[in-house]
Design an enzyme around this catalytic site. Sequence first.
Site, mmCIF file in Angstrom:
data_model
loop_
_atom_site.group_PDB
_atom_site.id
_atom_site.type_symbol
_atom_site.label_atom_id
_atom_site.label_comp_id
_atom_site.label_asym_id
_atom_site.label_seq_id
_atom_site.Cartn_x
_atom_site.Cartn_y
_atom_site.Cartn_z
ATOM 1 N N SER A 86 0.788 -1.240 0.000
ATOM 2 C CA SER A 86 0.000 0.000 0.000
ATOM 3 C C SER A 86 0.819 1.289 0.000
ATOM 4 C CB SER A 86 -0.922 0.001 1.225
ATOM 5 O OG SER A 86 -0.154 0.141 2.410
ATOM 6 N N THR A 131 -8.452 2.512 -4.228
ATOM 7 C CA THR A 131 -7.935 3.836 -3.863
ATOM 8 C C THR A 131 -8.297 4.899 -4.899
ATOM 9 O OG1 THR A 131 -5.870 5.075 -3.614
ATOM 10 C CG2 THR A 131 -5.752 3.132 -4.968
ATOM 11 N N ASP A 132 -8.315 6.147 -4.467
ATOM 12 C CA ASP A 132 -8.559 7.245 -5.417
ATOM 13 C C ASP A 132 -7.348 7.478 -6.329
ATOM 14 O OD1 ASP A 132 -6.802 8.367 -3.562
ATOM 15 O OD2 ASP A 132 -8.006 10.152 -3.169
ATOM 16 N N GLU A 133 -6.186 6.890 -5.959
ATOM 17 C CA GLU A 133 -4.978 7.144 -6.763
ATOM 18 C C GLU A 133 -5.076 6.570 -8.169
ATOM 19 O OE1 GLU A 133 -1.199 6.658 -4.948
ATOM 20 O OE2 GLU A 133 -1.897 7.380 -3.011
ATOM 21 N N TYR A 156 2.380 1.755 -7.583
ATOM 22 C CA TYR A 156 1.295 1.364 -6.662
ATOM 23 C C TYR A 156 -0.067 1.582 -7.310
ATOM 24 C CZ TYR A 156 -2.260 2.068 -3.032
ATOM 25 O OH TYR A 156 -3.428 2.031 -2.303
ATOM 26 N N SER A 159 -0.859 -0.695 -10.146
ATOM 27 C CA SER A 159 -1.221 -2.065 -9.736
ATOM 28 C C SER A 159 -2.643 -2.101 -9.178
ATOM 29 C CB SER A 159 -0.212 -2.623 -8.728
ATOM 30 O OG SER A 159 -0.303 -1.944 -7.487
ATOM 31 N N LYS A 160 -3.047 -1.057 -8.454
ATOM 32 C CA LYS A 160 -4.423 -1.021 -7.927
ATOM 33 C C LYS A 160 -5.417 -0.849 -9.090
ATOM 34 C CE LYS A 160 -5.730 -1.100 -4.171
ATOM 35 N NZ LYS A 160 -6.097 -2.211 -3.261
HETATM 36 P P1 NAD Z 1 -1.554 -1.758 5.051
HETATM 37 O O1 NAD Z 1 -0.278 -1.766 4.284
HETATM 38 O O2 NAD Z 1 -1.606 -1.115 6.388
HETATM 39 O O3 NAD Z 1 -2.061 -3.257 5.242
HETATM 40 C C1 NAD Z 1 -2.008 -4.212 4.225
HETATM 41 C C2 NAD Z 1 -2.226 -5.576 4.849
HETATM 42 O O4 NAD Z 1 -2.184 -6.552 3.782
HETATM 43 C C3 NAD Z 1 -1.131 -5.970 5.853
HETATM 44 O O5 NAD Z 1 -1.710 -6.522 7.003
HETATM 45 C C4 NAD Z 1 -0.307 -7.011 5.102
HETATM 46 O O6 NAD Z 1 0.281 -7.975 5.951
HETATM 47 C C5 NAD Z 1 -1.357 -7.635 4.189
HETATM 48 N N1 NAD Z 1 -0.750 -8.226 2.995
HETATM 49 C C6 NAD Z 1 0.161 -7.642 2.164
HETATM 50 N N2 NAD Z 1 0.516 -8.506 1.193
HETATM 51 C C7 NAD Z 1 -0.202 -9.637 1.408
HETATM 52 C C8 NAD Z 1 -0.286 -10.889 0.731
HETATM 53 N N3 NAD Z 1 0.459 -11.147 -0.355
HETATM 54 N N4 NAD Z 1 -1.140 -11.825 1.202
HETATM 55 C C9 NAD Z 1 -1.894 -11.580 2.311
HETATM 56 N N5 NAD Z 1 -1.837 -10.428 2.997
HETATM 57 C C10 NAD Z 1 -0.998 -9.472 2.553
HETATM 58 O O7 NAD Z 1 -2.643 -1.128 4.062
HETATM 59 P P2 NAD Z 1 -3.881 -0.168 4.370
HETATM 60 O O8 NAD Z 1 -3.412 1.227 4.365
HETATM 61 O O9 NAD Z 1 -4.622 -0.703 5.524
HETATM 62 O O10 NAD Z 1 -4.715 -0.390 3.034
HETATM 63 C C11 NAD Z 1 -5.642 -1.471 2.923
HETATM 64 C C12 NAD Z 1 -6.292 -1.435 1.557
HETATM 65 O O11 NAD Z 1 -6.976 -0.204 1.385
HETATM 66 C C13 NAD Z 1 -5.304 -1.535 0.399
HETATM 67 O O12 NAD Z 1 -5.894 -2.327 -0.599
HETATM 68 C C14 NAD Z 1 -5.129 -0.103 -0.072
HETATM 69 O O13 NAD Z 1 -4.818 -0.068 -1.444
HETATM 70 C C15 NAD Z 1 -6.509 0.454 0.211
HETATM 71 N N6 NAD Z 1 -6.548 1.908 0.490
HETATM 72 C C16 NAD Z 1 -5.725 2.465 1.426
HETATM 73 C C17 NAD Z 1 -5.831 3.818 1.722
HETATM 74 C C18 NAD Z 1 -4.959 4.481 2.761
HETATM 75 O O14 NAD Z 1 -5.001 5.707 2.874
HETATM 76 N N7 NAD Z 1 -4.197 3.752 3.542
HETATM 77 C C19 NAD Z 1 -6.777 4.612 1.035
HETATM 78 C C20 NAD Z 1 -7.581 4.006 0.065
HETATM 79 C C21 NAD Z 1 -7.468 2.648 -0.178
HETATM 80 O O1 DAU Z 2 -5.140 8.419 -1.679
HETATM 81 C C1 DAU Z 2 -5.181 7.140 -1.112
HETATM 82 C C2 DAU Z 2 -3.779 6.639 -0.879
HETATM 83 O O2 DAU Z 2 -3.243 7.426 0.181
HETATM 84 C C3 DAU Z 2 -3.712 5.155 -0.542
HETATM 85 O O3 DAU Z 2 -4.173 4.410 -1.632
HETATM 86 C C4 DAU Z 2 -2.287 4.741 -0.196
HETATM 87 O O4 DAU Z 2 -2.268 3.383 0.217
HETATM 88 C C5 DAU Z 2 -1.789 5.627 0.927
HETATM 89 O O5 DAU Z 2 -0.436 5.310 1.201
HETATM 90 C C6 DAU Z 2 -1.922 7.106 0.568
HETATM 91 O O6 DAU Z 2 -0.992 7.486 -0.474
HETATM 92 P P1 DAU Z 2 -0.161 8.860 -0.408
HETATM 93 O O7 DAU Z 2 1.055 8.688 -1.212
HETATM 94 O O8 DAU Z 2 -1.024 10.027 -0.668
HETATM 95 O O9 DAU Z 2 0.170 8.854 1.196
HETATM 96 P P2 DAU Z 2 1.515 9.189 2.002
HETATM 97 O O10 DAU Z 2 1.134 9.203 3.446
HETATM 98 O O11 DAU Z 2 2.656 8.341 1.584
HETATM 99 O O12 DAU Z 2 1.821 10.685 1.546
HETATM 100 C C7 DAU Z 2 0.889 11.725 1.743
HETATM 101 C C8 DAU Z 2 1.481 12.995 1.152
HETATM 102 O O13 DAU Z 2 2.610 13.394 1.966
HETATM 103 C C9 DAU Z 2 2.024 12.830 -0.247
HETATM 104 O O14 DAU Z 2 1.820 14.021 -0.980
HETATM 105 C C10 DAU Z 2 3.522 12.614 -0.053
HETATM 106 C C11 DAU Z 2 3.812 13.430 1.192
HETATM 107 N N1 DAU Z 2 4.905 12.896 2.043
HETATM 108 C C12 DAU Z 2 4.852 11.605 2.440
HETATM 109 C C13 DAU Z 2 5.855 11.070 3.221
HETATM 110 C C14 DAU Z 2 5.817 9.619 3.636
HETATM 111 C C15 DAU Z 2 5.947 13.743 2.454
HETATM 112 O O15 DAU Z 2 5.970 14.933 2.124
HETATM 113 N N2 DAU Z 2 6.946 13.205 3.221
HETATM 114 C C16 DAU Z 2 6.948 11.887 3.616
HETATM 115 O O16 DAU Z 2 7.908 11.468 4.308
#
Ligand code: NAD
Ligand code: DAU
Length: 348
Positions: A86, A131-133, A156, A159-160
């Site tokens: 992620s 994800t919105d990405e 990333y 792939s999503k």
């Molecule tokens: P995360 O990285 O915190 O958790 C991912 C989980 O998936 C972990 O527990 C990991 O062990 C498990 N995992 C990874 N590879 C695996 C595999 N091959 N088999 C089984 N389990 C596996 O991620 P998150 O931030 O909780 O995101 C969860 C989902 O939501 C993802 O699909 C991500 O794309 C989506 N999403 C995340 C965000 C965000 O802001 N974090 C926003 C929108 C959508």
């Molecule tokens: O929009 C949804 C997505 O949000 C999810 O699908 C992803 O799993 C999640 O990781 C997140 O992606 P971003 O790349 O937006 O999140 P991140 O927290 O990595 O970064 C948020 C913003 O902050 C981005 O513009 C990059 C910036 N950033 C991030 C890190 C880690 C920094 O400036 N410094 C940093 O060290």
Amino acid sequence: MKKILITGGAGFIGSHVVRLFVEKYPSYHIFNLDALTYAGNLENLKDIEDKPNYSFVKGDITDKGFINELFNTHKFEGIIHLAAESHVDRSITDPLAFVKTNIIGTVNLLNAAKETWKNDFDNKLFYHVSTDEVYGTLGQTGLFTETTAYDPNSPYSASKASSDHFVRAYGETYGLPYVISNCSNNYGQNQFPEKLIPLFINNIINNKPLPVYGDGNYTRDWLYVKDHALAIDLVFHKGETEETYNIGGFNEWKNIDLVKLLCAQMDKKLGRPNGASEKLITYVKDRPGHDLRYAIDASKINKELGWKPSVTFEQGLEITIDWYLNNENWLNHITSGEYKSYYQKQYS
Ligand code: NAD
Ligand code: DAU
């Protein structure tokens, strides 16, 4: 008991979804399938691990044989698929890991569901959490809607996007009942400190530099994780199959403004002089292919399913900061080992 499979339930968002479903639906048996990668942590679920309607299964969604056997044994009726790699920065250094888990892993699950359900799709659902990405980047104006064309920019998001397309293709080709949601940036308890908010909270606690990428004028739309979990519950139970729902916080922040707010809140919590944490802000090299702005139009889920965020950003951020300050052990466990070498490589 209805058997529901939640993948990635030991991760950040997944653990909140698992807890919500285990506690709210005693008539469901929730199976949490997770490979426990660096991002998976069973400490996230300590409070519910002994519940009679909960089972944890350690396993990898890229292992086709294992997945087929699991589906064969349990004949799940519903799947909520969150398991993924992620983190955008990690996808830039190791894209193949994202292809494997996010694309091949998703297709393995789709195949297993198709084979298990044969053509009996009554009361079955494959819910893909995305994800919105996938929509790429916005300019200074406009919002992502459910009909915005896919235009992913990072390995990333590519792939999503690919996994979303496979889910839709299984619906079109085999009639597999599916629903997809595309959500904006989540924050809250239990987020791994590689993502902006928990990374910066941890660094402020430890008086370490706050590495702001580029000029900090990138915009994200932030949503409290428990509000995302509630939206997932609604989409799973009330969403239309073959539909997509955008989920967002109606809450856009430029990174630098968010970081300054976080610094001010942390100074108060830690009893430091006003402005102390801001001094840690350090502008560093930009992320390659950095998307300028994400912002979600969440009016469809709002109008059709009645969902809206329950907390303001200021409230959610305060809950989050308090949680990290009160859960030092969690933070210390997770920032040992692999985290140290990741941090060194990413920020040195
Ligand atoms: P995360 O990285 O915190 O958790 C991912 C989980 O998936 C972990 O527990 C990991 O062990 C498990 N995992 C990874 N590879 C695996 C595999 N091959 N088999 C089984 N389990 C596996 O991620 P998150 O931030 O909780 O995101 C969860 C989902 O939501 C993802 O699909 C991500 O794309 C989506 N999403 C995340 C965000 C965000 O802001 N974090 C926003 C929108 C959508
Ligand atoms: O929009 C949804 C997505 O949000 C999810 O699908 C992803 O799993 C999640 O990781 C997140 O992606 P971003 O790349 O937006 O999140 P991140 O927290 O990595 O970064 C948020 C913003 O902050 C981005 O513009 C990059 C910036 N950033 C991030 C890190 C880690 C920094 O400036 N410094 C940093 O060290």
